[in-house]
Design a protein around this motif. Structure first.
Motif, PDB file in Angstrom:
ATOM      1  N   HIS A 161       0.981  -1.168  -0.003  1.00 20.89           N
ATOM      2  CA  HIS A 161      -0.159  -0.264  -0.145  1.00 20.89           C
ATOM      3  C   HIS A 161       1.021   1.121  -0.049  1.00 20.89           C
ATOM      4  N   TYR A 162       1.127   2.229  -0.735  1.00 18.12           N
ATOM      5  CA  TYR A 162       1.604   3.016  -1.543  1.00 18.12           C
ATOM      6  C   TYR A 162       1.052   4.308  -0.847  1.00 18.12           C
ATOM      7  N   PHE A 163       1.764   5.498  -0.220  1.00 17.23           N
ATOM      8  CA  PHE A 163       1.200   6.584  -0.103  1.00 17.23           C
ATOM      9  C   PHE A 163       2.260   7.414  -0.041  1.00 17.23           C
ATOM     10  N   CYS A 164       2.031   9.486  -0.487  1.00 18.40           N
ATOM     11  CA  CYS A 164       3.245   9.662  -0.302  1.00 18.40           C
ATOM     12  C   CYS A 164       3.167  10.316   0.999  1.00 18.40           C
ATOM     13  N   LYS A 165       4.700  10.195   1.484  1.00 19.11           N
ATOM     14  CA  LYS A 165       5.193  10.636   2.566  1.00 19.11           C
ATOM     15  C   LYS A 165       5.165  12.421   2.765  1.00 19.11           C
ATOM     16  N   HIS A 166       4.436  13.432   1.473  1.00 19.53           N
ATOM     17  CA  HIS A 166       3.991  14.100   2.051  1.00 19.53           C
ATOM     18  C   HIS A 166       2.801  14.914   3.089  1.00 19.53           C
ATOM     19  N   CYS A 167       2.390  13.933   1.590  1.00 27.22           N
ATOM     20  CA  CYS A 167       0.716  15.083   2.040  1.00 27.22           C
ATOM     21  C   CYS A 167      -0.396  13.735   2.450  1.00 27.22           C
ATOM     22  N   GLY A 168       0.649  12.546   2.409  1.00 26.07           N
ATOM     23  CA  GLY A 168      -0.261  11.255   2.876  1.00 26.07           C
ATOM     24  C   GLY A 168      -1.268  10.911   2.294  1.00 26.07           C
ATOM     25  N   ILE A 169      -1.567  10.934   0.985  1.00 21.46           N
ATOM     26  CA  ILE A 169      -2.790  10.205  -0.275  1.00 21.46           C
ATOM     27  C   ILE A 169      -1.966   9.103  -0.652  1.00 21.46           C
ATOM     28  N   TYR A 170      -3.111   8.244  -0.423  1.00 23.30           N
ATOM     29  CA  TYR A 170      -3.035   7.016  -0.643  1.00 23.30           C
ATOM     30  C   TYR A 170      -3.051   7.085  -2.107  1.00 23.30           C
ATOM     31  N   PRO A 171      -2.366   6.557  -3.271  1.00 18.08           N
ATOM     32  CA  PRO A 171      -2.512   7.280  -4.574  1.00 18.08           C
ATOM     33  C   PRO A 171      -2.532   5.554  -5.366  1.00 18.08           C
ATOM     34  N   PHE A 172      -2.089   4.271  -4.573  1.00 22.93           N
ATOM     35  CA  PHE A 172      -2.313   3.855  -5.562  1.00 22.93           C
ATOM     36  C   PHE A 172      -1.287   1.971  -4.806  1.00 22.93           C
ATOM     37  N   HIS A 173      -1.860   0.592  -4.694  1.00 25.73           N
ATOM     38  CA  HIS A 173      -1.372  -0.218  -4.566  1.00 25.73           C
ATOM     39  C   HIS A 173      -0.946  -1.512  -5.570  1.00 25.73           C
ATOM     40  N   GLU A 174       0.207  -2.500  -4.710  1.00 26.79           N
ATOM     41  CA  GLU A 174       0.905  -3.100  -5.473  1.00 26.79           C
ATOM     42  C   GLU A 174       1.115  -4.573  -4.957  1.00 26.79           C
ATOM     43  N   VAL A 175       0.437  -5.678  -5.862  1.00 30.00           N
ATOM     44  CA  VAL A 175       0.497  -6.722  -5.477  1.00 30.00           C
ATOM     45  C   VAL A 175       1.774  -7.635  -5.019  1.00 30.00           C
ATOM     46  N   SER A 176       1.706  -7.901  -4.050  1.00 28.15           N
ATOM     47  CA  SER A 176       4.081  -7.736  -4.105  1.00 28.15           C
ATOM     48  C   SER A 176       3.685  -9.756  -3.824  1.00 28.15           C
ATOM     49  N   ASP A 177       3.226 -10.300  -4.754  1.00 24.77           N
ATOM     50  CA  ASP A 177       3.471 -11.822  -4.184  1.00 24.77           C
ATOM     51  C   ASP A 177       3.517 -11.859  -6.217  1.00 24.77           C
ATOM     52  N   VAL A 178       2.139 -10.929  -6.862  1.00 20.29           N
ATOM     53  CA  VAL A 178       2.809 -10.255  -8.705  1.00 20.29           C
ATOM     54  C   VAL A 178       3.371  -9.242  -9.219  1.00 20.29           C
ATOM     55  N   PRO A 179       4.412  -9.129  -8.770  1.00 18.19           N
ATOM     56  CA  PRO A 179       4.803  -7.502  -8.737  1.00 18.19           C
ATOM     57  C   PRO A 179       4.166  -6.909 -10.481  1.00 18.19           C
ATOM     58  N   GLY A 180       4.212  -6.108 -11.088  1.00 16.58           N
ATOM     59  CA  GLY A 180       3.681  -5.078 -11.586  1.00 16.58           C
ATOM     60  C   GLY A 180       1.945  -5.432 -11.959  1.00 16.58           C
ATOM     61  N   ARG A 181       1.948  -5.638 -10.620  1.00 20.56           N
ATOM     62  CA  ARG A 181       0.087  -6.026 -10.246  1.00 20.56           C
ATOM     63  C   ARG A 181      -0.627  -4.927  -9.624  1.00 20.56           C
ATOM     64  N   TYR A 182      -1.171  -3.711 -10.266  1.00 24.78           N
ATOM     65  CA  TYR A 182      -1.474  -2.348  -9.788  1.00 24.78           C
ATOM     66  C   TYR A 182      -3.255  -1.882  -9.758  1.00 24.78           C
ATOM     67  N   ARG A 183      -3.487  -1.396  -8.677  1.00 23.64           N
ATOM     68  CA  ARG A 183      -4.682  -1.286  -8.379  1.00 23.64           C
ATOM     69  C   ARG A 183      -4.642   0.146  -8.139  1.00 23.64           C
ATOM     70  N   VAL A 184      -5.194   1.553  -8.560  1.00 18.59           N
ATOM     71  CA  VAL A 184      -5.097   2.783  -7.899  1.00 18.59           C
ATOM     72  C   VAL A 184      -6.581   3.450  -7.716  1.00 18.59           C
ATOM     73  N   ASN A 185      -5.911   4.128  -7.265  1.00 18.84           N
ATOM     74  CA  ASN A 185      -7.019   5.136  -6.281  1.00 18.84           C
ATOM     75  C   ASN A 185      -7.566   5.940  -7.100  1.00 18.84           C
ATOM     76  N   LEU A 186      -9.142   5.581  -7.500  1.00 19.75           N
ATOM     77  CA  LEU A 186     -10.104   5.968  -8.533  1.00 19.75           C
ATOM     78  C   LEU A 186      -9.798   8.112  -8.167  1.00 19.75           C
ATOM     79  N   GLY A 187     -10.263   8.468  -6.757  1.00 20.17           N
ATOM     80  CA  GLY A 187     -10.477   9.082  -6.151  1.00 20.17           C
ATOM     81  C   GLY A 187      -8.719  10.672  -6.309  1.00 20.17           C
ATOM     82  N   CYS A 188      -8.054   9.923  -7.185  1.00 15.84           N
ATOM     83  CA  CYS A 188      -6.795  10.797  -7.182  1.00 15.84           C
ATOM     84  C   CYS A 188      -6.716  10.855  -8.871  1.00 15.84           C
ATOM     85  N   ILE A 189      -7.230  10.597  -9.472  1.00 12.45           N
ATOM     86  CA  ILE A 189      -7.587  10.449 -11.236  1.00 12.45           C
ATOM     87  C   ILE A 189      -7.626  11.370 -11.908  1.00 12.45           C
ATOM     88  N   GLU A 190      -7.924  12.496 -12.758  1.00 12.14           N
ATOM     89  CA  GLU A 190      -7.799  13.611 -13.348  1.00 12.14           C
ATOM     90  C   GLU A 190      -9.436  12.502 -13.912  1.00 12.14           C
TER      91      GLU A 190
END
Length: 119
Positions: free
Chosen positions: A73-102
């Motif tokens: 689960h990735y977050f910005c160390k400056h503003c704390g927002i959670y933009p996306f996560h990556e499945v750790s046992d299948v690197p390169g598979r992501y879901r993004v937080n749709l609230g962060c998409i323009e």
């Protein structure tokens, strides 16, 4: 002719910027596990490396794992927002937080619930 659209996203302060290429976004999902319930994020479908690009901010990302460490689960160390996560046992598979998409209106999306609390 490809029906893929390019979407730009990022955290609140702008330190993290990413792009996804996908079919037009019409759906999202919300997970009821303990971390997702607290984050309150509406997540995208899964995207693989060829459709997800971190444009800037690698140095601003912090990772949080819990439980079985199955997800980074990735977050910005400056503003704390959670933009996306990556499945750790299948690197390169992501879901993004749709609230962060323009240009994505969460209110117009069909939202599916994922029963992550039962995993």
């Amino acid at each position: 002719m490809s029906s893929l659209k390019s979407y730009q996203g990022g955290c609140h302060c702008g330190a993290i910027q990413f792009q996804i290429s996908c079919e037009p976004i019409t759906q999202g999902c919300q997970c009821n596990c303990s971390i997702c319930r607290r984050k309150g994020a509406t997540m995208s479908a899964q995207y693989f490396d060829e459709h997800f690009s971190l444009i800037q901010g690698q140095e601003s990302l912090q990772c949080y794992q819990f439980g079985d460490h199955a997800v980074n689960h990735y977050f910005c160390k400056h503003c704390g927002i959670y933009p996306f996560h990556e499945v750790s046992d299948v690197p390169g598979r992501y879901r993004v937080n749709l609230g962060c998409i323009e240009r994505v209106s969460l209110e117009r999306l069909q939202i599916k619930t994922i029963d992550g609390a039962s995993f």
